[in-house]
Design an enzyme around this catalytic site. Sequence first.
Site, PDB file in Angstrom:
ATOM      1  CG  LEU A   1      -1.675  -1.331   1.314  1.00 39.82           C
ATOM      2  CD1 LEU A   1      -2.619  -1.088   2.715  1.00 39.82           C
ATOM      3  CD2 LEU A   1      -2.677  -1.494   0.241  1.00 39.82           C
TER       4      LEU A   1
ATOM      5  CB  CYS B   1       1.600   2.484   4.490  1.00 38.74           C
ATOM      6  SG  CYS B   1       0.537   3.443   3.441  1.00 38.74           S
TER       7      CYS B   1
ATOM      8  CE1 TYR C   1      -2.328  -5.488  11.358  1.00 34.23           C
ATOM      9  CE2 TYR C   1      -4.742  -6.128  11.083  1.00 34.23           C
ATOM     10  CZ  TYR C   1      -3.537  -5.530  10.528  1.00 34.23           C
ATOM     11  OH  TYR C   1      -3.559  -5.052   9.390  1.00 34.23           O
TER      12      TYR C   1
END
Length: 260
Positions: free
Chosen positions: A18, A85, A166
């Site tokens: 990304l 990112c 996460y």
Amino acid sequence: MKLDSSVSAVVTGGASGLGAATARALAAQGVRVAIFDFNEEKGAQLARETGGVFCKVDVTSEDMVDAGFARARAAHGQERILVNCAGTGLAVKTASRDRKTGEATHFPLDAFDRIIQINLVGTFRCIAKSAQGMLSLDPLEHRERGAIVNTASAAAEDGQMGQAAYSASKAGVIGMTLPIARDLMSEGIRCNTILPGIFNTPLMQAAPDNVKAALAASVPFPKRFGAPEEFAQLALTMITNGYFNGEDVRLDGALRMAPR
């Protein structure tokens, strides 16, 4: 914000996936891009491709982040754009039993802390240091000085089994988006966050074909992985649309993740 060669940007995690797509999209508009990443080979190659500069940075290191911003600003001047990112993940259940022995174990707390340090604290570290630098800039039209785009995840809202660390780290990124936008509103700096679903990144490409097919089929529409360029397109919209501020936006083809 108008994108051209008078504007500079920093993209963390910019060597692949990304981040790389976003770095390319910004460079295509003439923006001078600095790539922060730990992968020196890929980062330097992309910097050559985009006419930018590579800075070897681990976002958990205060010294490396400071050195990265110093190098980027020496090459391109103070950035008006920051796109975060850089991130990682780890799939371990909170507590579980060994299938063979029945022994009970729990998520290793040092690993939990590492995920938080990279995905959440590392993101905030780069935001705080970039925003401090943006305060030195003269405002553009509508008093705007800069724009920040962060990367969270659809897992922040519907994390799967094994994603406690996460999901917590990415939910933290969402949770700080609006307060940061409010902190910086009087200085003309906007802050937004993208929540990508399943994207065709190098990590995903390494998965077995049957796994990739099943994941793609789980997306309501379109039934495929997101393209990194689609992430970059939304990032550029957040940067160029001056009324886009304090938002977190899912980019996932209407996916809502199942428990596993």
